[in-house]
Design a protein around this motif. Structure first.
Motif, mmCIF file in Angstrom:
data_model
loop_
_atom_site.group_PDB
_atom_site.id
_atom_site.type_symbol
_atom_site.label_atom_id
_atom_site.label_comp_id
_atom_site.label_asym_id
_atom_site.label_seq_id
_atom_site.Cartn_x
_atom_site.Cartn_y
_atom_site.Cartn_z
ATOM 1 N N SER A 106 -3.231 74.163 23.489
ATOM 2 C CA SER A 106 -3.967 74.252 21.994
ATOM 3 C C SER A 106 -5.506 74.558 22.265
ATOM 4 N N ARG A 133 -13.738 75.248 18.131
ATOM 5 C CA ARG A 133 -12.636 74.447 17.550
ATOM 6 C C ARG A 133 -13.360 74.216 16.037
ATOM 7 N N GLU A 168 -15.352 81.594 20.783
ATOM 8 C CA GLU A 168 -14.183 81.066 20.062
ATOM 9 C C GLU A 168 -14.432 79.544 19.916
ATOM 10 N N ARG A 194 -10.997 78.388 15.395
ATOM 11 C CA ARG A 194 -9.971 78.059 15.630
ATOM 12 C C ARG A 194 -9.356 76.616 14.899
#
Length: 266
Positions: free
Chosen positions: A87, A168, A166, A202
């Motif tokens: 993940s 978190r 990208e 994300r």
């Protein structure tokens, strides 16, 4: 007449290795590697990510790769650890830097080849810098740096760049302006205004709670209580081992004294 006395020694050597194996299986605390061949920075990043997922991890020297590290977790945590690393997209592929991008096999590389290698190397260095920021999952830097040809007399073409980051969570760890300035500062002739930055969010993985269940041998407990229970069982087994050894020593001494007394009586 003296009566012969035979004593039966306790077979400690036969069961020693088997005993430790049973302890390891009973506690399910054997460590297994979940990532190897890592630089120290990547290993630290993995340990932090696993700690965020409430998984205890250890960074150790990788015996299979000199100068590298691997990360181990308890066997019961291996599946959760792999899921957490997937993940987080860890470990991350290593982008080539300037030194890596140089073709050492070509005796006389062309000017175009040298320029392409230099541009790719600069992009790789910038990608690794962006990925070192906590919260950044991946970074891709695409540089458009036209070669300078002074002999043609034409003005050099504009240098541009595009960056995909990208990250978190909803809030990015870096604002677009900071990313543009960072990239422009690493490329000669590039202006921050000519850097296009795209930020992709994300979802952050949910933090594990103490209500998850884990197994310590035949015992099922909350995951947060697994480590203390393992430590308590290890201490209990050690205490049992000490008491068993003391009992056997005392039993052997009593039998020896009884045999000596019986010999003296005859």
């Amino acid at each position: 007449m003296k009566r012969a006395h035979m004593s039966t020694p306790f077979p400690r050597s036969r069961g020693k290795g088997r005993g430790w194996g049973l302890v390891c299986l009973a506690l399910s605390g054997c460590a297994v590697p979940v990532a190897g061949g890592l630089d120290e920075g990547d290993a630290n990043r993995i340990v932090i990510a696993l700690d965020r997922a409430s998984i205890e991890a250890t960074k150790e020297t990788d015996p299979g790769v000199e100068g590298k590290f691997h990360v181990t977790v308890a066997r019961d945590d291996s599946a959760r650890a792999i899921t957490a690393l997937q993940s987080e997209e860890l470990p991350r592929p290593r982008s080539p830097g300037v030194l890596d991008a140089i073709d050492k096999g070509a005796l006389v590389p062309s000017a175009a080849q040298e320029h392409a290698q230099l541009v790719r190397g600069m992009a790789g260095d910038l990608e690794r810098t962006l990925e070192s920021v906590d919260g950044v999952l991946t970074a891709r830097v695409h540089l458009n740096v036209p070669p300078h040809e002074p002999l043609l007399g034409a003005p050099p073409a504009k240098t541009t760049a595009s960056v995909l980051v990208e990250h978190r969570g909803v809030t990015p760890p870096l604002v677009e302006g900071s990313v543009a300035r960072l990239v422009a500062g690493g490329v000669p002739g590039l202006s921050p205004a000519d850097v296009a930055v795209v930020m992709v969010a994300r979802p952050a993985p949910p933090r594990a709670t103490g209500s998850e269940l884990s197994h310590v041998g035949p015992i099922t407990v909350a995951h947060s209580s697994m480590r203390p229970l393992q430590a308590a069982l290890v201490g209990l087994l050690a205490l049992v081992g000490v008491l068993t050894a003391a009992t056997l020593a005392l039993f052997s001494k009593v039998r020896r004294l009884a045999a000596e007394a019986e010999e003296a009586a005859h």
